[in-house]
Design a protein around this motif. Structure first.
Motif, PDB file in Angstrom:
ATOM      1  N   GLU A 136       0.827  -1.211   0.000  1.00  0.00           N
ATOM      2  CA  GLU A 136       0.000   0.000   0.000  1.00  0.00           C
ATOM      3  C   GLU A 136       0.864   1.265   0.000  1.00  0.00           C
ATOM      4  O   GLU A 136       0.541   2.237  -0.673  1.00  0.00           O
ATOM      5  N   ILE A 137       1.973   1.241   0.726  1.00  0.00           N
ATOM      6  CA  ILE A 137       2.887   2.385   0.736  1.00  0.00           C
ATOM      7  C   ILE A 137       3.436   2.611  -0.665  1.00  0.00           C
ATOM      8  O   ILE A 137       3.468   3.747  -1.172  1.00  0.00           O
ATOM      9  N   ALA A 138       3.867   1.541  -1.317  1.00  0.00           N
ATOM     10  CA  ALA A 138       4.401   1.655  -2.678  1.00  0.00           C
ATOM     11  C   ALA A 138       3.349   2.216  -3.629  1.00  0.00           C
ATOM     12  O   ALA A 138       3.642   3.123  -4.422  1.00  0.00           O
ATOM     13  N   GLU A 139       2.133   1.718  -3.549  1.00  0.00           N
ATOM     14  CA  GLU A 139       1.060   2.193  -4.423  1.00  0.00           C
ATOM     15  C   GLU A 139       0.764   3.669  -4.180  1.00  0.00           C
ATOM     16  O   GLU A 139       0.589   4.444  -5.128  1.00  0.00           O
ATOM     17  N   ASP A 140       0.712   4.080  -2.913  1.00  0.00           N
ATOM     18  CA  ASP A 140       0.451   5.484  -2.578  1.00  0.00           C
ATOM     19  C   ASP A 140       1.555   6.404  -3.097  1.00  0.00           C
ATOM     20  O   ASP A 140       1.287   7.482  -3.628  1.00  0.00           O
ATOM     21  N   GLU A 141       2.799   5.988  -2.922  1.00  0.00           N
ATOM     22  CA  GLU A 141       3.911   6.830  -3.364  1.00  0.00           C
ATOM     23  C   GLU A 141       4.031   6.877  -4.878  1.00  0.00           C
ATOM     24  O   GLU A 141       4.426   7.899  -5.437  1.00  0.00           O
ATOM     25  N   LEU A 142       3.685   5.801  -5.556  1.00  0.00           N
ATOM     26  CA  LEU A 142       3.658   5.837  -7.017  1.00  0.00           C
ATOM     27  C   LEU A 142       2.582   6.807  -7.506  1.00  0.00           C
ATOM     28  O   LEU A 142       2.794   7.551  -8.469  1.00  0.00           O
ATOM     29  N   ALA A 143       1.445   6.816  -6.830  1.00  0.00           N
ATOM     30  CA  ALA A 143       0.396   7.783  -7.167  1.00  0.00           C
ATOM     31  C   ALA A 143       0.891   9.214  -6.914  1.00  0.00           C
ATOM     32  O   ALA A 143       0.620  10.125  -7.708  1.00  0.00           O
ATOM     33  N   ALA A 144       1.635   9.404  -5.828  1.00  0.00           N
ATOM     34  CA  ALA A 144       2.184  10.732  -5.524  1.00  0.00           C
ATOM     35  C   ALA A 144       3.201  11.160  -6.580  1.00  0.00           C
ATOM     36  O   ALA A 144       3.207  12.321  -7.003  1.00  0.00           O
ATOM     37  N   LEU A 145       4.051  10.240  -7.015  1.00  0.00           N
ATOM     38  CA  LEU A 145       5.023  10.553  -8.067  1.00  0.00           C
ATOM     39  C   LEU A 145       4.312  10.972  -9.349  1.00  0.00           C
ATOM     40  O   LEU A 145       4.709  11.946  -9.998  1.00  0.00           O
ATOM     41  N   ASP A 146       3.267  10.260  -9.712  1.00  0.00           N
ATOM     42  CA  ASP A 146       2.528  10.611 -10.919  1.00  0.00           C
ATOM     43  C   ASP A 146       1.871  11.986 -10.770  1.00  0.00           C
ATOM     44  O   ASP A 146       1.909  12.797 -11.693  1.00  0.00           O
ATOM     45  N   ALA A 147       1.305  12.256  -9.610  1.00  0.00           N
ATOM     46  CA  ALA A 147       0.672  13.553  -9.380  1.00  0.00           C
ATOM     47  C   ALA A 147       1.693  14.684  -9.456  1.00  0.00           C
ATOM     48  O   ALA A 147       1.411  15.753 -10.008  1.00  0.00           O
ATOM     49  N   MET A 148       2.889  14.458  -8.919  1.00  0.00           N
ATOM     50  CA  MET A 148       3.936  15.483  -9.002  1.00  0.00           C
ATOM     51  C   MET A 148       4.339  15.715 -10.451  1.00  0.00           C
ATOM     52  O   MET A 148       4.573  16.859 -10.862  1.00  0.00           O
ATOM     53  N   ALA A 149       4.412  14.656 -11.234  1.00  0.00           N
ATOM     54  CA  ALA A 149       4.775  14.799 -12.644  1.00  0.00           C
ATOM     55  C   ALA A 149       3.707  15.581 -13.400  1.00  0.00           C
ATOM     56  O   ALA A 149       4.027  16.443 -14.211  1.00  0.00           O
ATOM     57  N   VAL A 150       2.444  15.304 -13.108  1.00  0.00           N
ATOM     58  CA  VAL A 150       1.345  15.999 -13.775  1.00  0.00           C
ATOM     59  C   VAL A 150       1.382  17.493 -13.455  1.00  0.00           C
ATOM     60  O   VAL A 150       1.038  18.320 -14.301  1.00  0.00           O
ATOM     61  N   VAL A 183      12.546  18.344  -6.698  1.00  0.00           N
ATOM     62  CA  VAL A 183      13.426  17.186  -6.767  1.00  0.00           C
ATOM     63  C   VAL A 183      13.472  16.445  -5.433  1.00  0.00           C
ATOM     64  O   VAL A 183      13.417  15.219  -5.393  1.00  0.00           O
ATOM     65  N   TRP A 184      13.543  17.165  -4.339  1.00  0.00           N
ATOM     66  CA  TRP A 184      13.641  16.489  -3.042  1.00  0.00           C
ATOM     67  C   TRP A 184      12.389  15.671  -2.753  1.00  0.00           C
ATOM     68  O   TRP A 184      12.469  14.602  -2.150  1.00  0.00           O
ATOM     69  N   ARG A 185      11.231  16.134  -3.215  1.00  0.00           N
ATOM     70  CA  ARG A 185       9.997  15.356  -3.011  1.00  0.00           C
ATOM     71  C   ARG A 185       9.976  14.115  -3.889  1.00  0.00           C
ATOM     72  O   ARG A 185       9.530  13.047  -3.471  1.00  0.00           O
ATOM     73  N   LEU A 186      10.449  14.266  -5.128  1.00  0.00           N
ATOM     74  CA  LEU A 186      10.542  13.102  -6.007  1.00  0.00           C
ATOM     75  C   LEU A 186      11.432  12.037  -5.379  1.00  0.00           C
ATOM     76  O   LEU A 186      11.093  10.857  -5.344  1.00  0.00           O
ATOM     77  N   ARG A 187      12.589  12.473  -4.881  1.00  0.00           N
ATOM     78  CA  ARG A 187      13.549  11.531  -4.301  1.00  0.00           C
ATOM     79  C   ARG A 187      13.013  10.895  -3.018  1.00  0.00           C
ATOM     80  O   ARG A 187      13.260   9.725  -2.749  1.00  0.00           O
ATOM     81  N   ARG A 188      12.270  11.655  -2.249  1.00  0.00           N
ATOM     82  CA  ARG A 188      11.667  11.104  -1.029  1.00  0.00           C
ATOM     83  C   ARG A 188      10.681   9.995  -1.384  1.00  0.00           C
ATOM     84  O   ARG A 188      10.707   8.908  -0.803  1.00  0.00           O
ATOM     85  N   SER A 189       9.826  10.267  -2.360  1.00  0.00           N
ATOM     86  CA  SER A 189       8.868   9.244  -2.782  1.00  0.00           C
ATOM     87  C   SER A 189       9.578   8.037  -3.371  1.00  0.00           C
ATOM     88  O   SER A 189       9.184   6.891  -3.124  1.00  0.00           O
ATOM     89  N   LEU A 190      10.636   8.269  -4.137  1.00  0.00           N
ATOM     90  CA  LEU A 190      11.408   7.166  -4.699  1.00  0.00           C
ATOM     91  C   LEU A 190      11.989   6.291  -3.596  1.00  0.00           C
ATOM     92  O   LEU A 190      11.938   5.062  -3.670  1.00  0.00           O
ATOM     93  N   LEU A 191      12.523   6.912  -2.549  1.00  0.00           N
ATOM     94  CA  LEU A 191      13.071   6.138  -1.430  1.00  0.00           C
ATOM     95  C   LEU A 191      11.998   5.291  -0.750  1.00  0.00           C
ATOM     96  O   LEU A 191      12.244   4.142  -0.377  1.00  0.00           O
ATOM     97  N   LEU A 192      10.818   5.859  -0.582  1.00  0.00           N
ATOM     98  CA  LEU A 192       9.725   5.108   0.041  1.00  0.00           C
ATOM     99  C   LEU A 192       9.294   3.931  -0.840  1.00  0.00           C
ATOM    100  O   LEU A 192       9.049   2.830  -0.340  1.00  0.00           O
ATOM    101  N   VAL A 193       9.224   4.167  -2.144  1.00  0.00           N
ATOM    102  CA  VAL A 193       8.864   3.076  -3.055  1.00  0.00           C
ATOM    103  C   VAL A 193       9.943   2.000  -3.023  1.00  0.00           C
ATOM    104  O   VAL A 193       9.654   0.805  -2.907  1.00  0.00           O
ATOM    105  N   ALA A 194      11.203   2.416  -3.122  1.00  0.00           N
ATOM    106  CA  ALA A 194      12.309   1.451  -3.123  1.00  0.00           C
ATOM    107  C   ALA A 194      12.339   0.656  -1.817  1.00  0.00           C
ATOM    108  O   ALA A 194      12.548  -0.558  -1.834  1.00  0.00           O
TER     109      ALA A 194
END
Length: 109
Positions: A44-58, A64-75
């Motif tokens: 669920e954490i991975a799914e939520d952070e992937l949704a957040a990454l997509d929303a940031m891209a949109v 950049v720091w938010r992208l990297r934070r979400s990437l760390l959580l997904v990883a």
């Protein structure tokens, strides 16, 4: 040609290729994660952070720091799921296109 207030011209707008790459990589990982039927604790954490990454891209201009934070959580969430490692590497590469991490902005700055 007259346009209404708030209406934007669709033609001629450049799309940032970094945003396109990020959205594509996130979509791929989301598809592969959805197809991975094995349950794990942090899915669920991975799914939520992937949704957040997509929303940031949109949004068009992600921090950049938010992208990297979400990437760390997904990883961290997917770290033990080796079948998803290639798609995760794609997301990491797409995030790196935005440049090195900068410090988070301070409130009121």
């Amino acid at each position: 040609m007259l346009r209404s207030v708030g209406q934007r011209r669709v033609t001629g707008e450049a799309v940032d290729p970094r945003v396109t790459a990020l959205r594509s990589a996130v979509a791929r990982l989301r598809r592969e994660l959805a197809g991975h039927r094995v349950e794990f604790a942090d899915r669920e954490i991975a799914e939520d952070e992937l949704a957040a990454l997509d929303a940031m891209a949109v949004s068009g201009a992600p921090e950049v720091w938010r992208l990297r934070r979400s990437l760390l959580l997904v990883a961290g969430s997917l770290g033990s799921v080796s079948v998803l490692s290639e798609a995760l590497a794609g997301v990491r590469h797409a995030v790196e296109l935005f440049g090195p991490p900068g410090p988070p902005k301070q409130p009121g700055a």
